[in-house]
Design a protein around this motif. Structure first.
Motif, PDB file in Angstrom:
ATOM      1  N   CYS A  41       0.985  -1.124  -0.045  1.00  0.00           N
ATOM      2  CA  CYS A  41      -0.103  -0.030  -0.100  1.00  0.00           C
ATOM      3  C   CYS A  41       0.888   1.253   0.103  1.00  0.00           C
ATOM      4  O   CYS A  41       1.888   1.389   0.708  1.00  0.00           O
ATOM      5  N   LYS A  42       0.479   2.117  -0.736  1.00  0.00           N
ATOM      6  CA  LYS A  42       1.050   3.468  -0.722  1.00  0.00           C
ATOM      7  C   LYS A  42       0.768   4.191   0.509  1.00  0.00           C
ATOM      8  O   LYS A  42      -0.278   4.321   0.785  1.00  0.00           O
ATOM      9  N   SER A  43       1.892   4.339   1.578  1.00  0.00           N
ATOM     10  CA  SER A  43       1.724   4.867   2.850  1.00  0.00           C
ATOM     11  C   SER A  43       2.224   6.397   2.700  1.00  0.00           C
ATOM     12  O   SER A  43       3.228   6.531   2.095  1.00  0.00           O
ATOM     13  N   GLY A  44       1.558   7.224   3.311  1.00  0.00           N
ATOM     14  CA  GLY A  44       2.006   8.764   3.445  1.00  0.00           C
ATOM     15  C   GLY A  44       1.632   9.379   2.138  1.00  0.00           C
ATOM     16  O   GLY A  44       1.778  10.473   2.246  1.00  0.00           O
ATOM     17  N   LYS A  45       1.443   8.699   1.133  1.00  0.00           N
ATOM     18  CA  LYS A  45       1.072   9.529  -0.221  1.00  0.00           C
ATOM     19  C   LYS A  45      -0.275   9.780  -0.212  1.00  0.00           C
ATOM     20  O   LYS A  45      -1.008   8.817  -0.067  1.00  0.00           O
ATOM     21  N   ALA A  46      -0.888  10.973  -0.534  1.00  0.00           N
ATOM     22  CA  ALA A  46      -2.244  11.361  -0.702  1.00  0.00           C
ATOM     23  C   ALA A  46      -2.843  10.454  -1.833  1.00  0.00           C
ATOM     24  O   ALA A  46      -1.951   9.922  -2.858  1.00  0.00           O
ATOM     25  N   HIS A  47      -4.014  10.128  -1.665  1.00  0.00           N
ATOM     26  CA  HIS A  47      -4.827   9.315  -2.782  1.00  0.00           C
ATOM     27  C   HIS A  47      -4.987  10.099  -3.920  1.00  0.00           C
ATOM     28  O   HIS A  47      -4.805  11.364  -3.890  1.00  0.00           O
ATOM     29  N   GLU A  59      -9.323   1.637  -2.609  1.00  0.00           N
ATOM     30  CA  GLU A  59      -9.992   1.162  -1.421  1.00  0.00           C
ATOM     31  C   GLU A  59     -11.524   1.592  -1.696  1.00  0.00           C
ATOM     32  O   GLU A  59     -11.711   2.595  -2.127  1.00  0.00           O
ATOM     33  N   VAL A  60     -12.257   0.647  -1.683  1.00  0.00           N
ATOM     34  CA  VAL A  60     -13.681   0.720  -1.937  1.00  0.00           C
ATOM     35  C   VAL A  60     -14.119   1.491  -0.695  1.00  0.00           C
ATOM     36  O   VAL A  60     -14.091   1.175   0.343  1.00  0.00           O
ATOM     37  N   ASN A  61     -15.083   2.552  -1.047  1.00  0.00           N
ATOM     38  CA  ASN A  61     -15.617   3.317  -0.032  1.00  0.00           C
ATOM     39  C   ASN A  61     -16.713   2.262   0.668  1.00  0.00           C
ATOM     40  O   ASN A  61     -17.304   1.448   0.047  1.00  0.00           O
ATOM     41  N   THR A  62     -17.121   2.650   1.772  1.00  0.00           N
ATOM     42  CA  THR A  62     -17.959   1.943   2.838  1.00  0.00           C
ATOM     43  C   THR A  62     -19.534   1.746   2.167  1.00  0.00           C
ATOM     44  O   THR A  62     -19.918   0.991   2.533  1.00  0.00           O
ATOM     45  N   GLY A 100     -20.722   1.705  -6.829  1.00  0.00           N
ATOM     46  CA  GLY A 100     -19.846   1.179  -7.864  1.00  0.00           C
ATOM     47  C   GLY A 100     -18.906   2.160  -8.595  1.00  0.00           C
ATOM     48  O   GLY A 100     -18.776   3.038  -7.769  1.00  0.00           O
ATOM     49  N   PHE A 101     -18.010   1.596  -9.360  1.00  0.00           N
ATOM     50  CA  PHE A 101     -16.956   2.466  -9.801  1.00  0.00           C
ATOM     51  C   PHE A 101     -16.648   2.010 -11.326  1.00  0.00           C
ATOM     52  O   PHE A 101     -17.155   0.920 -11.685  1.00  0.00           O
ATOM     53  N   ASN A 102     -15.695   2.741 -12.119  1.00  0.00           N
ATOM     54  CA  ASN A 102     -15.415   2.302 -13.251  1.00  0.00           C
ATOM     55  C   ASN A 102     -13.838   2.512 -13.572  1.00  0.00           C
ATOM     56  O   ASN A 102     -13.400   3.365 -13.029  1.00  0.00           O
ATOM     57  N   VAL A 103     -13.317   1.312 -14.583  1.00  0.00           N
ATOM     58  CA  VAL A 103     -11.842   1.504 -14.711  1.00  0.00           C
ATOM     59  C   VAL A 103     -12.083   1.348 -16.364  1.00  0.00           C
ATOM     60  O   VAL A 103     -12.453   0.383 -16.748  1.00  0.00           O
ATOM     61  N   ILE A 140     -14.739   4.953  -4.860  1.00  0.00           N
ATOM     62  CA  ILE A 140     -13.413   4.348  -4.365  1.00  0.00           C
ATOM     63  C   ILE A 140     -12.444   5.564  -3.867  1.00  0.00           C
ATOM     64  O   ILE A 140     -12.538   6.483  -4.411  1.00  0.00           O
ATOM     65  N   ARG A 141     -11.328   5.208  -3.187  1.00  0.00           N
ATOM     66  CA  ARG A 141     -10.195   5.844  -2.858  1.00  0.00           C
ATOM     67  C   ARG A 141      -9.038   5.319  -4.051  1.00  0.00           C
ATOM     68  O   ARG A 141      -8.925   3.939  -3.577  1.00  0.00           O
ATOM     69  N   LEU A 142      -8.544   6.129  -4.905  1.00  0.00           N
ATOM     70  CA  LEU A 142      -7.781   5.580  -5.836  1.00  0.00           C
ATOM     71  C   LEU A 142      -6.269   5.756  -5.114  1.00  0.00           C
ATOM     72  O   LEU A 142      -5.737   6.905  -4.889  1.00  0.00           O
ATOM     73  N   LEU A 143      -5.604   4.621  -4.861  1.00  0.00           N
ATOM     74  CA  LEU A 143      -4.226   4.799  -4.123  1.00  0.00           C
ATOM     75  C   LEU A 143      -3.139   4.793  -5.035  1.00  0.00           C
ATOM     76  O   LEU A 143      -2.195   5.675  -4.501  1.00  0.00           O
ATOM     77  N   ASP A 144      -2.959   4.210  -6.229  1.00  0.00           N
ATOM     78  CA  ASP A 144      -1.942   4.043  -6.875  1.00  0.00           C
ATOM     79  C   ASP A 144      -2.385   3.577  -8.347  1.00  0.00           C
ATOM     80  O   ASP A 144      -2.943   2.664  -8.501  1.00  0.00           O
TER      81      ASP A 144
END
Length: 297
Positions: A156-162, A186-189, A193-196, A289-293
């Motif tokens: 997981c990217k830690s410390g880096k903003a999403h 990370e999927v929101n609680t 849905g989401f799309n890629v 979602i929260r997009l991390l990387d």
């Protein structure tokens, strides 16, 4: 990359009860992978992530994972501090079966544990004790364990903003056989849905539209070519997303199709409808979602 093949410090066929030191600190992204078999006369077993191994007073248990087979099949999770149990969190969707093999993957995230059994998401458990205090793994009860493995790589990217949504970026190189795109998030609680989307930047055609719909447990795939959507593809053996879960989606481009894996488990194939693969040069992501990387190679 979330891979269950590059595990370290593997322990084979330990005697149960097993109590062993964890050789490195568990950081966000660490994995514990336990493979074994459930005997027919099982009543319960447990996997405990402990702070120490003292019996008197009993060591704190940061994460108590306890499948129970008597009366109602369920998994009970809890935390033991100063010899007192907290409140039980109970999951009734039971992934274990008597006389069947299993693989448990416990992933440490920044604020919770995420558990998958046999490649399928099972549960989330919020930290009540700092996971950096965990130094001991205990396995107790009626269970046969074939192997215990660890991966201490930080995925997981830690410390880096999403990354902010809607997200759109050029791929490192345009699509073609052998190319890979990885999306971590990370999927929101309360996600619906989401799309890629893999997009041909010039024409704005969408070669691959991946649209997990959590409210319907449908993983929709499609293409948007010459200003029109095609026919949706939906069939899937197991819907891989749950609210609140961390995921790594790997999209691999093959000669005839895209292959998609979620958290190291193959999920689906999608035959190419857009044939000019080298025109696909853009990735777009949006939704709950929260997009991390995002990476591509």
């Amino acid at each position: 990359m979330l891979s269950l093949n590059n595990l370290q410090n593997i322990i084979y066929n330990p005697t149960i009860p097993y109590v062993g030191t964890i050789s490195e600190q568990l950081k966000p992204g660490s994995l514990i992978v336990i493979r074994g078999h459930i005997p027919n006369d099982v009543d319960r077993f447990q996997v405990d992530l402990q702070h120490g191994n003292s019996l008197k007073p009993r060591a704190d248990v940061a994460f108590h994972f306890n499948p129970r087979f008597k009366r109602s099949n369920c998994i009970v999770c809890n935390t033991l501090t100063n010899e007192k149990w907290g409140w039980e969190e109970i999951t009734y969707d039971m992934p274990f079966q008597k006389e069947k093999s299993f693989e448990i993957v416990i992933m440490v995230l920044k604020n919770k544990f995420q558990v998958a059994v046999n490649g399928k998401h099972a549960l989330l458990y919020a930290h009540r004790i700092d996971p950096e205090k965990i130094d001991t793994l205990g396995i107790y009860g009626k269970v046969n364990i074939h192997s215990i493995g660890f991966s201490f790589s930080s995925v997981c990217k830690s410390g880096k903003a999403h990354l902010s949504l809607p997200f759109e970026a050029r791929l490192n190189a345009s699509m073609g056989p052998g190319r890979t795109v990885v999306i971590k998030g990370e999927v929101n609680t309360n996600a619906k849905g989401f799309n890629v989307d893999l997009v041909a930047g010039k024409s704005r055609d969408i070669a691959l539209h991946l649209n997990p719909r959590l409210n319907m447990k449908a993983f929709v795939r499609n293409s948007f070519l010459q200003d029109a959507w095609g026919e949706e593809e939906k069939n899937i053996t197991c819907f891989p997303f749950s609210p609140g879960m961390y995921f790594e989606m790997i999209i691999y481009c093959d000669v005839r199709e895209f292959k998609v894996a979620i958290n190291g488990v193959h999920s689906l194939e999608y035959k190419h409808r857009f044939k000019e693969l080298s025109s696909i040069d853009t990735l777009a992501v949006d939704g709950d979602i929260r997009l991390l990387d995002v990476r591509s190679w």
